[in-house]
Design a protein around this motif. Structure first.
Motif, PDB file in Angstrom:
ATOM      1  N   PRO A   1     -19.204  -2.273  60.202  1.00 51.97           N
ATOM      2  CA  PRO A   1     -20.426  -3.072  60.336  1.00 51.97           C
ATOM      3  C   PRO A   1     -20.566  -4.170  59.283  1.00 51.97           C
ATOM      4  N   ARG A   2     -19.733  -4.162  58.248  1.00 51.49           N
ATOM      5  CA  ARG A   2     -19.835  -5.188  57.206  1.00 51.49           C
ATOM      6  C   ARG A   2     -19.333  -6.548  57.662  1.00 51.49           C
ATOM      7  N   TYR A   3     -18.585  -6.573  58.772  1.00 52.40           N
ATOM      8  CA  TYR A   3     -17.982  -7.829  59.201  1.00 52.40           C
ATOM      9  C   TYR A   3     -18.359  -8.134  60.654  1.00 52.40           C
ATOM     10  N   GLY A   4     -18.858  -9.313  60.865  1.00 54.86           N
ATOM     11  CA  GLY A   4     -19.095  -9.797  62.219  1.00 54.86           C
ATOM     12  C   GLY A   4     -20.312  -9.202  62.899  1.00 54.86           C
ATOM     13  N   LYS A   5     -20.814  -9.949  63.868  1.00 58.32           N
ATOM     14  CA  LYS A   5     -21.884  -9.509  64.744  1.00 58.32           C
ATOM     15  C   LYS A   5     -21.373  -9.626  66.173  1.00 58.32           C
ATOM     16  N   PHE A   6     -21.629  -8.583  66.972  1.00 58.62           N
ATOM     17  CA  PHE A   6     -21.037  -8.531  68.303  1.00 58.62           C
ATOM     18  C   PHE A   6     -22.107  -8.218  69.345  1.00 58.62           C
ATOM     19  N   SER A   7     -22.066  -8.946  70.434  1.00 58.79           N
ATOM     20  CA  SER A   7     -23.098  -8.793  71.459  1.00 58.79           C
ATOM     21  C   SER A   7     -22.970  -7.484  72.219  1.00 58.79           C
ATOM     22  N   ASN A   8     -21.792  -6.882  72.245  1.00 53.94           N
ATOM     23  CA  ASN A   8     -21.609  -5.630  72.979  1.00 53.94           C
ATOM     24  C   ASN A   8     -21.554  -4.417  72.053  1.00 53.94           C
ATOM     25  N   ASP A   9     -22.099  -4.549  70.847  1.00 56.38           N
ATOM     26  CA  ASP A   9     -22.147  -3.436  69.901  1.00 56.38           C
ATOM     27  C   ASP A   9     -23.035  -2.326  70.480  1.00 56.38           C
ATOM     28  N   CYS A  10     -22.410  -1.203  70.829  1.00 55.61           N
ATOM     29  CA  CYS A  10     -23.151  -0.104  71.443  1.00 55.61           C
ATOM     30  C   CYS A  10     -23.466   1.010  70.448  1.00 55.61           C
ATOM     31  N   SER A  11     -23.125   0.822  69.191  1.00 55.60           N
ATOM     32  CA  SER A  11     -23.327   1.882  68.207  1.00 55.60           C
ATOM     33  C   SER A  11     -24.809   2.134  67.972  1.00 55.60           C
ATOM     34  N   LEU A  12     -25.135   3.356  67.590  1.00 52.24           N
ATOM     35  CA  LEU A  12     -26.510   3.703  67.268  1.00 52.24           C
ATOM     36  C   LEU A  12     -26.896   3.114  65.916  1.00 52.24           C
ATOM     37  N   LYS A  13     -28.046   2.495  65.860  1.00 58.24           N
ATOM     38  CA  LYS A  13     -28.588   2.094  64.572  1.00 58.24           C
ATOM     39  C   LYS A  13     -28.973   3.349  63.792  1.00 58.24           C
ATOM     40  N   PRO A  14     -28.997   3.291  62.460  1.00 55.71           N
ATOM     41  CA  PRO A  14     -29.316   4.499  61.688  1.00 55.71           C
ATOM     42  C   PRO A  14     -30.612   5.177  62.126  1.00 55.71           C
ATOM     43  N   GLU A  15     -31.641   4.381  62.421  1.00 57.88           N
ATOM     44  CA  GLU A  15     -32.913   4.981  62.824  1.00 57.88           C
ATOM     45  C   GLU A  15     -32.817   5.626  64.207  1.00 57.88           C
ATOM     46  N   GLU A  16     -31.977   5.042  65.099  1.00 55.89           N
ATOM     47  CA  GLU A  16     -31.781   5.654  66.416  1.00 55.89           C
ATOM     48  C   GLU A  16     -31.044   6.984  66.284  1.00 55.89           C
ATOM     49  N   LYS A  17     -30.026   6.995  65.465  1.00 55.71           N
ATOM     50  CA  LYS A  17     -29.264   8.222  65.239  1.00 55.71           C
ATOM     51  C   LYS A  17     -30.163   9.315  64.684  1.00 55.71           C
ATOM     52  N   GLN A  18     -30.987   8.986  63.703  1.00 54.66           N
ATOM     53  CA  GLN A  18     -31.873   9.977  63.107  1.00 54.66           C
ATOM     54  C   GLN A  18     -32.899  10.490  64.122  1.00 54.66           C
ATOM     55  N   THR A  19     -33.388   9.604  64.980  1.00 54.76           N
ATOM     56  CA  THR A  19     -34.343  10.022  66.008  1.00 54.76           C
ATOM     57  C   THR A  19     -33.722  11.042  66.950  1.00 54.76           C
ATOM     58  N   VAL A  20     -32.520  10.774  67.417  1.00 58.72           N
ATOM     59  CA  VAL A  20     -31.855  11.689  68.349  1.00 58.72           C
ATOM     60  C   VAL A  20     -31.598  13.041  67.690  1.00 58.72           C
ATOM     61  N   LEU A  21     -31.082  13.028  66.466  1.00 55.39           N
ATOM     62  CA  LEU A  21     -30.760  14.286  65.789  1.00 55.39           C
ATOM     63  C   LEU A  21     -32.028  15.076  65.468  1.00 55.39           C
ATOM     64  N   SER A  22     -33.072  14.406  65.035  1.00 58.66           N
ATOM     65  CA  SER A  22     -34.322  15.105  64.721  1.00 58.66           C
ATOM     66  C   SER A  22     -34.939  15.694  65.983  1.00 58.66           C
ATOM     67  N   TRP A  23     -34.854  14.958  67.083  1.00 56.20           N
ATOM     68  CA  TRP A  23     -35.370  15.465  68.366  1.00 56.20           C
ATOM     69  C   TRP A  23     -34.645  16.744  68.779  1.00 56.20           C
ATOM     70  N   ILE A  24     -33.337  16.776  68.608  1.00 65.47           N
ATOM     71  CA  ILE A  24     -32.581  17.992  68.947  1.00 65.47           C
ATOM     72  C   ILE A  24     -32.958  19.129  68.004  1.00 65.47           C
ATOM     73  N   ASP A  25     -33.070  18.830  66.711  1.00 63.71           N
ATOM     74  CA  ASP A  25     -33.474  19.849  65.739  1.00 63.71           C
ATOM     75  C   ASP A  25     -34.838  20.439  66.091  1.00 63.71           C
ATOM     76  N   ASP A  26     -35.717  19.633  66.675  1.00 64.91           N
ATOM     77  CA  ASP A  26     -37.064  20.084  67.017  1.00 64.91           C
ATOM     78  C   ASP A  26     -37.130  20.817  68.352  1.00 64.91           C
ATOM     79  N   GLY A  27     -35.966  21.074  68.960  1.00 63.90           N
ATOM     80  CA  GLY A  27     -35.956  21.829  70.205  1.00 63.90           C
ATOM     81  C   GLY A  27     -36.090  20.989  71.450  1.00 63.90           C
ATOM     82  N   CYS A  28     -35.898  19.672  71.346  1.00 68.71           N
ATOM     83  CA  CYS A  28     -35.883  18.752  72.489  1.00 68.71           C
ATOM     84  C   CYS A  28     -37.211  18.702  73.247  1.00 68.71           C
ATOM     85  N   PRO A  29     -38.317  18.388  72.588  1.00 69.77           N
ATOM     86  CA  PRO A  29     -39.595  18.281  73.301  1.00 69.77           C
ATOM     87  C   PRO A  29     -39.522  17.216  74.402  1.00 69.77           C
TER      88      PRO A  29
END
Length: 595
Positions: free
Chosen positions: A261-289
């Motif tokens: 991620p330190r180099y270049g910006k790409f229009s098809n970047d499908c990676s999770l942003k840090p906040e998206e990743k944390q949201t998904v993992l926390s949701w699973i930890d919480d039992g998937c409400p």
């Protein structure tokens, strides 16, 4: 020489490797159990009391590795049945339904019962964690073997032939009344989904927070009719695969994106942003409400079977090709349009595998007028043709900015190149490709393909880090649109840089952990202006050591070649003329002078 090649279905989702230390399952006595099959019929351990050995194998109808091994299990059941061996498939995953189990058994021609392990009770007794896992019980119900079926399939890779029949060898030892020589072996597979382990809680919900992330990052592939092994378009699907999602997201294996991620910006970047990743993992930890179903956002709109949208023209192989069960298949070429009737301006193109389990890649070539196509030497299109579309694991459709298109001249021919990877079972394929056309009156710029290639590859046996470079120089002002690094199984890292005429350098793309299973193209968020005389520099690193888990043969001296046990070093790219950019700069400069 060992034959290895990529298997996209095995690396798409939820697959991980497990190494065996001291195996607590060995020597465990499995008490009586009773499970039902897809038709509601009960099967108990007592049915197999007269068997000399009983094989239990965990299976999941949507796990790529379980799908790959199901036919092998049917073969083993038939092979060992005359010697008094019985086999049972157990499906402990929460998503399984009678319909799925019945269809799985029929599709893979299972010759043994496939039973629903409701709540995973039997899997818990066995200590099973993934699918597939194999267990051999002797007459007394004692586990004598635990591990993989054989060594053909692994994470994202499969052998052309089986070299270690671990389960079969264990059965031979048990039937002979001797200790199992290899009683515990490493295995790979999908995590078994244990249902209702955590009571849902917390403020994060699928409806308000997680569904939108899946829509942005996942469902383009994880939807019905696409190449991912299961869909992620509903709450129940997300819950069913939650533990697998946790694993692949935590390890940054999904969504597949390899750029630093330190180099270049790409229009098809499908990676999770840090906040998206944390949201998904926390949701699973919480039992998937689930949240309020009314809050679920509308899903993206797709055209079934296509990621680029509905094509204007589709080209299909004229007939099916029968892929053999084993061995090496040289590249195959099929003329799908011998004579294009008019100039075509292509705004988007996409190639699609007919049978994803045996197709490594599909390339649609346009052979220009005047280049003779010899039916006996179709491989020459690779030198004289123009790549229009590529399917390979992880590859996006080829699309171009508004007003930009690729020209295919009248009288050209379209040829499909196929790279097949036999997986142990003979089966047919009929792949295809589609193009979406641009209005010629609206095309302002012509896109062009290029490559910086180095065929002088020489990688010594056992070498852990060999650097190879390639370069190309632009003879005129150019706009760079995308970059596509390509190597094979020994590929370790790949970097694109530009060297400007004044000697300044800039890193455009760095792939520090190259993965042959994901052939990704990186589309620049904004076209990169490269003045006349700029050099595009490519640096690749290769690992031919035994520490590379996908190395076909660490003892081999590796040279350039098209097959995956050989190597390639190619930096592909797409450009378009920069006249418009230069004109704008000159106008701006003239305005400054006038002022």
């Amino acid at each position: 020489m060992k034959l290895w090649f990529a298997a996209v279905a095995l690396c798409m989702f939820g697959i991980a490797g497990v190494t065996r230390g001291e195996d607590a399952t060995l020597g465990r006595k499995i008490e009586q159990f009773s499970l039902i099959d897809a038709h509601g019929k009960s099967h108990s351990q007592a049915e197999f009391a007269d068997s000399k050995a009983l094989v239990l194998v965990t299976l999941a109808t949507q796990c790529p590795l379980a799908r790959a091994y199901a036919p092998r299990m049917a073969e083993l059941a038939t092979e060992f049945a005359p010697r008094g061996v019985a086999m049972i498939g157990i499906a402990p995953g929460a998503p399984e339904t009678p319909t799925r189990l019945s269809r799985f058994s029929e599709n893979h021609k299972l010759t043994f019962p496939l039973l629903k392990d409701q709540g995973g009770a039997l899997a818990d007794k066995l200590g099973a964690t993934r699918t597939p896992e194999a267990f051999v019980l002797d007459r007394d119900g004692i586990v004598r073997y635990h591990g993989r079926v054989d060594d053909q399939f692994a994470v994202g890779v499969q052998r052309g032939t089986v070299e270690s029949r671990d389960l079969a060898d264990a059965l031979n030892d048990v039937l002979a009344g001797r200790e199992v020589a290899r009683s515990s072996t490493p295995f790979t597979g999908c995590l078994i989904a244990r249902a209702d382990k955590v009571e849902p809680k917390g403020q994060l919900t699928y409806a308000k927070h997680v569904a939108a992330i899946f829509n942005r990052r996942c469902v383009e592939c994880h939807r019905e009719g696409e190449l991912a092994p299961f869909a992620l378009t509903s709450y129940q699907q997300a819950v069913d695969w939650a533990e697998n999602i946790r694993e692949v997201v935590s390890e940054n294996r999904m969504p597949p994106w390899l750029a630093d991620p330190r180099y270049g910006k790409f229009s098809n970047d499908c990676s999770l942003k840090p906040e998206e990743k944390q949201t998904v993992l926390s949701w699973i930890d919480d039992g998937c409400p689930q949240g309020n179903p009314a809050d679920v956002p509308a899903p993206p709109t797709f055209v079934t079977g296509w990621r680029m949208g509905k094509p204007d023209i589709t080209y299909t192989m004229n007939e099916s090709y029968s892929v053999p069960a084993e061995g090496t298949v040289d590249y195959k070429y099929f003329v799908v349009e011998p004579d294009v009737k008019e100039d075509l301006w292509i705004a988007a193109a996409e190639a699609r595998p007919g049978n994803v389990s045996v197709v490594h890649h599909v390339v649609l070539f346009a052979v220009p007028p005047g280049v003779k196509i010899d039916p006996n030497r179709l491989e020459e299109v690779q030198a004289g043709g123009k790549m229009i579309a590529i399917y390979a694991p992880g590859m996006n459709p080829w699309t171009y900015p508004e007003g930009t298109a690729v020209k295919v001249e009248k009288g050209s021919a379209f040829v499909i190149q196929m790279h097949y990877t036999p997986n142990g079972f003979a089966q047919p394929d009929r792949s295809f490709a589609g193009i979406r056309l641009a209005d010629p009156a609206k095309v302002k710029r012509r896109a062009n393909y290029g490559m910086a290639v180095n065929p002088n590859i020489l990688i010594p046996p056992g070498a852990a880090d060999v650097e190879i470079k390639s370069a190309t120089r632009f003879a005129r002002d150019t706009l760079l649109l995308n970059l596509f690094p390509h190597m094979h199984f020994r590929g370790k890292a790949f970097r694109f840089e530009v060297e400007l005429p004044d000697g300044q350098r800039e890193v455009l793309l760095d792939v520090p952990r190259y993965d042959f299973n994901w052939q990704l193209r990186y589309d620049l968020a904004e076209p990169k202006f490269l003045p006349k005389g700029t050099r595009l520099l490519c640096t690749a690193h290769y690992d031919n050591s035994a520490a590379n888990p996908w190395n076909p043969d660490p003892t081999a001296t590796v040279r350039f070649g098209l097959q995956t046990w050989e190597e390639m070093m190619v930096g592909y790219y797409t450009t378009m003329p920069a006249e418009e950019r230069v004109a704008q700069q000159r106008q701006a400069a003239d305005a400054i002078v006038k002022d």
